[in-house]
Design a protein around this motif. Structure first.
Motif, PDB file in Angstrom:
ATOM      1  N   THR A   1      12.524   7.719 -14.439  1.00  0.00           N
ATOM      2  CA  THR A   1      12.239   8.562 -13.282  1.00  0.00           C
ATOM      3  C   THR A   1      10.730   8.559 -13.032  1.00  0.00           C
ATOM      4  O   THR A   1       9.947   8.876 -13.933  1.00  0.00           O
ATOM      5  N   ILE A   2      10.341   8.193 -11.824  1.00  0.00           N
ATOM      6  CA  ILE A   2       8.923   8.106 -11.469  1.00  0.00           C
ATOM      7  C   ILE A   2       8.621   9.157 -10.413  1.00  0.00           C
ATOM      8  O   ILE A   2       9.203   9.121  -9.316  1.00  0.00           O
ATOM      9  N   PRO A   3       7.744  10.107 -10.689  1.00  0.00           N
ATOM     10  CA  PRO A   3       7.425  11.144  -9.698  1.00  0.00           C
ATOM     11  C   PRO A   3       6.593  10.591  -8.551  1.00  0.00           C
ATOM     12  O   PRO A   3       5.834   9.623  -8.719  1.00  0.00           O
ATOM     13  N   GLY A   4       6.742  11.216  -7.379  1.00  0.00           N
ATOM     14  CA  GLY A   4       6.003  10.763  -6.217  1.00  0.00           C
ATOM     15  C   GLY A   4       4.505  10.778  -6.415  1.00  0.00           C
ATOM     16  O   GLY A   4       3.777   9.970  -5.806  1.00  0.00           O
ATOM     17  N   SER A   5       4.016  11.682  -7.267  1.00  0.00           N
ATOM     18  CA  SER A   5       2.579  11.750  -7.516  1.00  0.00           C
ATOM     19  C   SER A   5       2.040  10.489  -8.186  1.00  0.00           C
ATOM     20  O   SER A   5       0.831  10.240  -8.179  1.00  0.00           O
ATOM     21  N   SER A   6       2.938   9.680  -8.768  1.00  0.00           N
ATOM     22  CA  SER A   6       2.530   8.439  -9.435  1.00  0.00           C
ATOM     23  C   SER A   6       2.753   7.208  -8.568  1.00  0.00           C
ATOM     24  O   SER A   6       2.488   6.084  -9.029  1.00  0.00           O
ATOM     25  N   PHE A   7       3.250   7.382  -7.344  1.00  0.00           N
ATOM     26  CA  PHE A   7       3.467   6.233  -6.470  1.00  0.00           C
ATOM     27  C   PHE A   7       2.131   5.537  -6.195  1.00  0.00           C
ATOM     28  O   PHE A   7       1.078   6.179  -6.145  1.00  0.00           O
ATOM     29  N   VAL A   8       2.190   4.240  -6.001  1.00  0.00           N
ATOM     30  CA  VAL A   8       1.000   3.454  -5.679  1.00  0.00           C
ATOM     31  C   VAL A   8       1.069   3.044  -4.206  1.00  0.00           C
ATOM     32  O   VAL A   8       2.102   3.193  -3.544  1.00  0.00           O
ATOM     33  N   SER A   9      -0.030   2.530  -3.696  1.00  0.00           N
ATOM     34  CA  SER A   9      -0.075   2.204  -2.265  1.00  0.00           C
ATOM     35  C   SER A   9      -0.578   0.789  -2.042  1.00  0.00           C
ATOM     36  O   SER A   9      -1.242   0.191  -2.895  1.00  0.00           O
ATOM     37  N   VAL A  10      -0.241   0.255  -0.884  1.00  0.00           N
ATOM     38  CA  VAL A  10      -0.723  -1.052  -0.463  1.00  0.00           C
ATOM     39  C   VAL A  10      -0.771  -1.053   1.057  1.00  0.00           C
ATOM     40  O   VAL A  10       0.000  -0.348   1.714  1.00  0.00           O
ATOM     41  N   LYS A  11      -1.687  -1.821   1.629  1.00  0.00           N
ATOM     42  CA  LYS A  11      -1.728  -1.998   3.080  1.00  0.00           C
ATOM     43  C   LYS A  11      -0.985  -3.278   3.447  1.00  0.00           C
ATOM     44  O   LYS A  11      -1.203  -4.331   2.841  1.00  0.00           O
ATOM     45  N   ASN A  12      -0.094  -3.181   4.431  1.00  0.00           N
ATOM     46  CA  ASN A  12       0.629  -4.376   4.857  1.00  0.00           C
ATOM     47  C   ASN A  12      -0.197  -5.150   5.881  1.00  0.00           C
ATOM     48  O   ASN A  12      -1.335  -4.791   6.193  1.00  0.00           O
ATOM     49  N   SER A  13       0.384  -6.228   6.393  1.00  0.00           N
ATOM     50  CA  SER A  13      -0.360  -7.098   7.316  1.00  0.00           C
ATOM     51  C   SER A  13      -0.716  -6.414   8.626  1.00  0.00           C
ATOM     52  O   SER A  13      -1.625  -6.851   9.340  1.00  0.00           O
ATOM     53  N   ASP A  14      -0.015  -5.325   8.949  1.00  0.00           N
ATOM     54  CA  ASP A  14      -0.318  -4.563  10.159  1.00  0.00           C
ATOM     55  C   ASP A  14      -1.356  -3.473   9.918  1.00  0.00           C
ATOM     56  O   ASP A  14      -1.709  -2.738  10.847  1.00  0.00           O
ATOM     57  N   GLY A  15      -1.816  -3.348   8.683  1.00  0.00           N
ATOM     58  CA  GLY A  15      -2.799  -2.331   8.361  1.00  0.00           C
ATOM     59  C   GLY A  15      -2.194  -0.981   8.009  1.00  0.00           C
ATOM     60  O   GLY A  15      -2.930  -0.014   7.792  1.00  0.00           O
ATOM     61  N   ASP A  16      -0.864  -0.905   7.946  1.00  0.00           N
ATOM     62  CA  ASP A  16      -0.206   0.352   7.587  1.00  0.00           C
ATOM     63  C   ASP A  16      -0.196   0.514   6.064  1.00  0.00           C
ATOM     64  O   ASP A  16      -0.050  -0.465   5.326  1.00  0.00           O
TER      65      ASP A  16
END
Length: 231
Positions: A140-155
């Motif tokens: 179980t992974i809590p949302g506070s540990s989610f990681v992020s990335v920018k896609n090709s559209d900059g989102d």
């Protein structure tokens, strides 16, 4: 090794993955599954060096450059074409934006979902898969540990990173259930194999394709060794 005062109490030892591989191959002529796993490890490492433009500070050569005394079949392991299938799928009110793979001591698979904002602490990701010992792994992974990335559209996309996946489990299908409290927002299935298969089919980057191909070769030969360590 140093003692509690910081005084050096042992000789200095230097080691490398390449050195381990060369010694192992020199000493061990069977089982073949172990030799194949070691050879595919350094072949994968060499392709990763090429893709990332990396060389060691001490030696400016690829990890498999000093392999000698291999049979024709063992030589053919480098770049041996794998069969890989993209099993990625998802359903729910939030779509899957993509996956990424990181290979270190273990494999990491990250699921990135669309329409998740920075306010994600109420979310959880329930991860499950069956490993090469036929055990069900649940995380179980809590949302506070989610990681992020920018896609090709900059989102910016957010999602859970599944760590500690054994190399032998690179083809295991991993299920990610994204939940807000008791409500399931999305269920996605993917694998390290799926990531590799997508890039082998769609990427124009030949170095990345070589890494993906030999990564799955490494996955397959490690699993073959665990399945039958005496063969």
């Amino acid at each position: 090794i140093r003692d509690s005062s910081g005084k050096q109490v042992s000789a200095v030892a230097t080691e490398s993955i390449e050195g381990y591989a060369l010694r192992t191959l020199e000493k061990i002529k069977d089982p073949q599954n172990l030799r194949n796993a070691v050879i595919s490890m350094v072949n994968y490492g060499a392709d990763a060096q090429t893709h990332f433009g990396y060389r060691t500070l001490e030696t400016d050569h690829l990890a498999n450059a000093n392999l000698t005394g291999l049979s024709d079949a063992e030589m053919a392991l480098d770049g041996k074409t794998v069969t890989a299938t993209d099993h990625t799928k998802s359903d729910g009110s939030i779509g899957l934006g993509g996956t990424t793979v990181t290979a270190e001591a273990n494999l990491y698979l990250t699921f990135y979902f669309k329409d998740i904002t920075e306010t994600k602490d109420n979310l959880t990701a329930c991860i499950s898969y069956t490993d090469h010992y036929n055990r069900t792994e649940t995380i179980t992974i809590p949302g506070s540990s989610f990681v992020s990335v920018k896609n090709s559209d900059g989102d910016t996309l957010y999602g859970p990173r599944v760590t500690g996946i054994a190399m032998a489990d690179g083809r295991a299908l991993i299920t990610c259930e994204l939940k807000d409290g008791d409500t399931t927002l999305a269920t996605a299935v993917s694998s390290v194999e799926s990531y590799a298969a997508y890039n082998l089919e769609h990427s124009a980057n030949e170095a990345l394709k070589a890494v993906c191909n030999n990564m799955i070769n490494f996955v397959d030969y490690v699993k073959a060794y665990f399945d039958n360590p005496k063969a």
